[in-house]
Design a protein around this motif. Structure first.
Motif, PDB file in Angstrom:
ATOM      1  N   ILE A   1     -15.128  -8.694  -5.390  1.00  0.00           N
ATOM      2  CA  ILE A   1     -14.963  -7.238  -5.377  1.00  0.00           C
ATOM      3  C   ILE A   1     -14.424  -6.771  -4.035  1.00  0.00           C
ATOM      4  N   VAL A   2     -15.041  -7.223  -2.961  1.00  0.00           N
ATOM      5  CA  VAL A   2     -14.659  -6.774  -1.620  1.00  0.00           C
ATOM      6  C   VAL A   2     -13.224  -7.187  -1.289  1.00  0.00           C
ATOM      7  N   ASN A   3     -12.908  -8.455  -1.516  1.00  0.00           N
ATOM      8  CA  ASN A   3     -11.587  -8.947  -1.126  1.00  0.00           C
ATOM      9  C   ASN A   3     -10.488  -8.476  -2.059  1.00  0.00           C
ATOM     10  N   ASN A   4     -10.742  -8.470  -3.360  1.00  0.00           N
ATOM     11  CA  ASN A   4      -9.693  -8.082  -4.301  1.00  0.00           C
ATOM     12  C   ASN A   4      -9.425  -6.584  -4.294  1.00  0.00           C
ATOM     13  N   THR A   5     -10.419  -5.784  -3.922  1.00  0.00           N
ATOM     14  CA  THR A   5     -10.184  -4.347  -3.762  1.00  0.00           C
ATOM     15  C   THR A   5      -9.223  -4.099  -2.616  1.00  0.00           C
ATOM     16  N   ALA A   6      -9.425  -4.797  -1.509  1.00  0.00           N
ATOM     17  CA  ALA A   6      -8.526  -4.642  -0.356  1.00  0.00           C
ATOM     18  C   ALA A   6      -7.100  -5.025  -0.729  1.00  0.00           C
ATOM     19  N   LEU A   7      -6.930  -6.123  -1.457  1.00  0.00           N
ATOM     20  CA  LEU A   7      -5.588  -6.558  -1.848  1.00  0.00           C
ATOM     21  C   LEU A   7      -4.956  -5.597  -2.847  1.00  0.00           C
TER      22      LEU A   7
ATOM     23  N   ALA B   1     -14.269   3.322  -2.810  1.00  0.00           N
ATOM     24  CA  ALA B   1     -14.256   4.579  -2.062  1.00  0.00           C
ATOM     25  C   ALA B   1     -14.085   4.324  -0.566  1.00  0.00           C
ATOM     26  N   GLU B   2     -14.792   3.337  -0.036  1.00  0.00           N
ATOM     27  CA  GLU B   2     -14.662   3.012   1.395  1.00  0.00           C
ATOM     28  C   GLU B   2     -13.255   2.526   1.726  1.00  0.00           C
ATOM     29  N   GLN B   3     -12.715   1.656   0.866  1.00  0.00           N
ATOM     30  CA  GLN B   3     -11.391   1.101   1.152  1.00  0.00           C
ATOM     31  C   GLN B   3     -10.294   2.158   1.009  1.00  0.00           C
TER      32      GLN B   3
END
Length: 471
Positions: A125-131, A18-20
């Motif tokens: 989770i954090v990095n792969n969501t951004a990608l 949701a944030e990304q």
């Protein structure tokens, strides 16, 4: 799928997404984001100081409140973390024991001691969501469904797992292969590209060049027999002009898809506009003068210097004010809280021509603005009668491409930009040019013969090239 068995991580993943998504939709205001960054930077400092033996000592004197954000002034006084720190303290830098990570990676160790790079679920989770969000539109521009060959450098590297996860999120098929592996090899890799109808490749620029060379040697037409129409490059410095040359070579769209490292994970990701955008929800980014360590002020909306990053999430090994050793240009993006990033070389890749510092990016961009139809290149630097001489060695795709190379334009461009003499030579390259991601752009692309003494990075590149040449 693991989140099905971990409800707390499923909730964390949904919140991250949701944030990304809000970031991609332009929903964050600058003041709001800055406040969040200062709050999460404080959380990282408290977390690392409480859980990492290295940071317990390094951050012992840092002023940070028991709860809430750190002030910009106090944050600016936090000591830097360096690559030498990571090599000296190894597992003591970690904020979690290894049995709490989901996977273990490490750096290649070709230019120094290999350092641990474990990841827990939150890291991924954090990095792969951004990608995933960044690449969604890129892949969509080139077809609804893709078969993607992911070419990671070693079993201990994150490339295969990261892209396996991201591409699964996007609904594409993944084929993990490493052509330099004695089990796979280039003939089998090329056969799989053809047999499976691979439409996209994730690899280093050097690998894209090596594959093209292998295809040429095998009589395989890149434009006819293969279906590759999209290439995502990573792991090496690549200028826009070089990307255009690779695109023409493969008849494919080529993107420099990320700026990342094993230690610091994803710091910028390519969007559909072809540019690298920072991920300010994941990292607090600073740009400093590499000599003084002081913050660099923007000039005309551009900051240029060494990149420093602080992780804004509590994973297995968060880093605080980590000096990446990489030089970047950061461009303010009107209407966006993200910046556009242009990596321009490593601090240790600094090159001096005619008494001036030259970045790897500017040198390659100058060359390839005037070059097409070239499959590889290498530079020799000598001194001739007190003047620097740059010999540009080029390997054309074929005789027709070689005949079309405008040597006069290349010599003039190099002379005008860097005030040196220049010669252009056509011929074949050896395997050292494929080692950039393992060692450095400079070691792979330049032999500076003006100085005296050994060049450790060039020696490492030659050793890797010799090993590859035996397979």
């Amino acid at each position: 799928m693991f989140t099905l068995f971990r409800p707390e991580l499923a909730a964390y993943a949904q919140g991250t997404l949701a944030e990304q998504r809000r970031l991609h939709d332009g929903g964050w205001q600058p003041g709001e984001l800055h406040s969040l960054q200062m709050e999460r930077a404080a959380e990282t400092i408290r977390y690392a100081r409480a859980n990492s033996a290295f940071y317990a000592a390094r951050l012992s004197g840092v002023t940070v409140p028991a709860a809430g954000p750190v002030s910009p002034q106090d944050f600016a006084s936090v000591p830097f973390t360096t690559k030498d720190d990571l090599r000296a303290d190894l597992f003591d830098v970690m904020s979690q024991p290894i049995d709490r990570a989901w996977v273990y990676y490490e750096t290649t160790g070709t230019t120094g001691r290999a350092t641990p790079c474990p990841r827990d679920e939150r890291d991924s989770i954090v990095n792969n969501t951004a990608l995933t969000l960044a690449y969604e539109k890129i892949f969509a521009q080139h077809g609804e469904r893709h078969v993607v060959a992911v070419m990671g450098p070693t079993e201990l590297h994150s490339t295969g797992d990261t892209f396996g996860d991201v591409l699964r999120n996007l609904g594409h098929t993944v084929v993990k292969m490493w052509p330099h592996s004695p089990v796979v090899g280039f003939p089998r890799a090329l056969a799989l590209l053809e047999q499976l109808g691979v439409t996209a490749i994730v690899c280093t620029p050097g690998m894209a060049i090596s594959l093209a060379k292998a295809a040429r040697a095998a009589g395989i037409d890149l434009h006819g027999r293969l279906s590759v129409r999209l290439i995502l490059t990573l792991g090496e410095l690549t200028s826009p002009a070089m990307l255009e040359n690779l695109g023409a070579l493969w008849s494919a769209a080529v993107y420099n898809c990320m700026y990342a490292s094993q230690e610091a994970s994803i710091m910028a990701a390519c969007h559909a506009d072809g540019r690298l955008h920072t991920v300010p929800l994941n990292n607090l980014i600073e740009v400093i003068d590499p000599d003084t360590g002081l913050a660099v002020e923007a000039v005309g909306g551009v900051r240029e210097g060494e990149l420093v990053v602080t992780h804004l999430y509590r994973g297995a090994k968060p880093l605080v004010r980590y000096r990446t050793g990489d030089l970047v240009r950061l461009f303010a993006e009107p209407g966006s809280v993200s910046e556009v990033m242009q990596p321009i070389g490593r601090t240790r890749d600094a090159l001096h021509l005619a008494g001036r510092r030259v970045t790897a990016f500017d040198l390659e961009q100058t060359l390839f603005t005037h070059i097409r139809g070239v499959i590889d290149y290498f530079l020799l630097i000598d001194e001739d009668d007190g003047q620097d001489l740059v010999t540009v060695n080029l390997e054309p795709v074929d005789e027709a491409a070689g005949a079309a190379i405008d040597r006069v334009a290349i010599r003039r461009a190099v002379a005008d930009a860097f005030h040196v003499a220049c010669e252009v030579v056509l011929g074949s390259m050896d395997a050292i040019t494929s080692t950039g991601a393992m060692v450095s752009w400079k070691a792979a692309r330049i032999h500076d013969r003006r100085g005296s003494g050994a060049e450790p990075e060039r020696a490492a590149a030659l050793a890797i090239a010799a090993g590859r040449g035996t397979r």
